[in-house]
Design an enzyme around this catalytic site. Sequence first.
Site, short mmCIF file in Angstrom:
data_model
loop_
_atom_site.label_atom_id
_atom_site.label_comp_id
_atom_site.label_asym_id
_atom_site.label_seq_id
_atom_site.Cartn_x
_atom_site.Cartn_y
_atom_site.Cartn_z
N ASN A 7 72.27 33.97 11.11
CA ASN A 7 72.92 34.71 12.43
C ASN A 7 74.92 34.54 12.26
O ASN A 7 74.50 32.89 11.21
CB ASN A 7 72.84 34.00 13.61
N GLU A 34 74.37 38.31 15.73
CA GLU A 34 75.47 38.23 16.44
C GLU A 34 76.51 38.95 16.05
O GLU A 34 77.74 37.73 15.39
CB GLU A 34 76.29 37.07 16.33
N ASP A 145 67.18 35.61 14.94
CA ASP A 145 67.50 33.44 15.85
C ASP A 145 66.98 33.82 16.90
O ASP A 145 67.41 34.77 18.21
CB ASP A 145 68.91 33.15 15.89
N ASN A 147 66.05 31.59 18.60
CA ASN A 147 66.60 30.64 20.12
C ASN A 147 65.25 30.55 20.77
O ASN A 147 65.87 29.03 22.08
CB ASN A 147 67.46 31.63 20.98
N ASP A 216 66.00 29.71 13.16
CA ASP A 216 65.97 31.16 12.62
C ASP A 216 64.39 30.76 11.76
O ASP A 216 64.08 30.52 11.24
CB ASP A 216 67.50 31.49 11.95
N ASP A 245 78.04 28.55 12.51
CA ASP A 245 77.03 27.05 12.90
C ASP A 245 75.38 27.86 12.45
O ASP A 245 74.70 26.38 12.14
CB ASP A 245 76.69 27.15 14.20
N HIS A 246 74.65 28.71 12.31
CA HIS A 246 73.63 29.34 11.64
C HIS A 246 73.59 28.92 9.62
O HIS A 246 74.77 29.10 9.25
CB HIS A 246 72.95 30.00 11.59
#
Length: 255
Positions: A7, A34, A145, A147, A216, A245-246
């Site tokens: 991501n 994303e 991802d 989530n 992930d 941030d991943h």
Amino acid sequence: MKIATWNVNSLKVRLPQVLDWLAAQRPDVLCLQETKLADGQFPVAAIEAAGYHVAFSGQSTYNGVATLARLPLHDVETELGNGEDPQRRLLAATVNGVRVVNVYVPNGQAVGSDKYAYKLQWLARLRDYLGEALRRHERLVLLGDFNIAPDDRDVYDPAGLAGQVLLSDAERAALREILDLGLTDAFRLRHTEDGLYSWWDYRAFMFRRKLGLRIDLILASPAMAAACLDCAIDVEPRRHERPSDHAPVWASFEP
């Protein structure tokens, strides 16, 4: 065969980092989430110059998925198969005989919210889609991802965060229903310990403090799980200036 997911939280911002990672790691397939780019803005030329074919499904500002592969991508799908969804969250393609299903599962915002209900509905649609896909494709990998932190080993503070979005009972149950189709979490084939994460909030120095979540995932069909050689999280890109941030997650499989 090395297959990875990342991501990137805006491909426009992170394209140089993606190109550097491709050059250093040389995956056969890289699934991005994303991307946050409308299809007309996608950097096709830069990806092809790096030696990769690409398929993508995007929208401006939000969501978006793309799959990069050294070999051509066949039979590309961008819908769950039971009705169109304006949010660009799935891209499936066959690469070298492996069905690669790239997903960006909705975040859900907060337990009980409309977005949380949408997330659970989307996961149910994904389960149904995968049931059919697994009947057609013996060699299948579902990655992206999610989530969702699968269990408490994947959460820096499971007691303090219990019941919150990303680790609520209903989300984990929905993920288990997908796994129960016959999929295996490739990471857990090689790593059983806790404290290994793929996402860290930008706030409060969470990465520096090693406070994250493993959301992930790379999930493998029985044939692919049997062929899995290794799976790991590459935390190095998270150390970069202006990182996602991943972190990327990759798995390698026998041919």
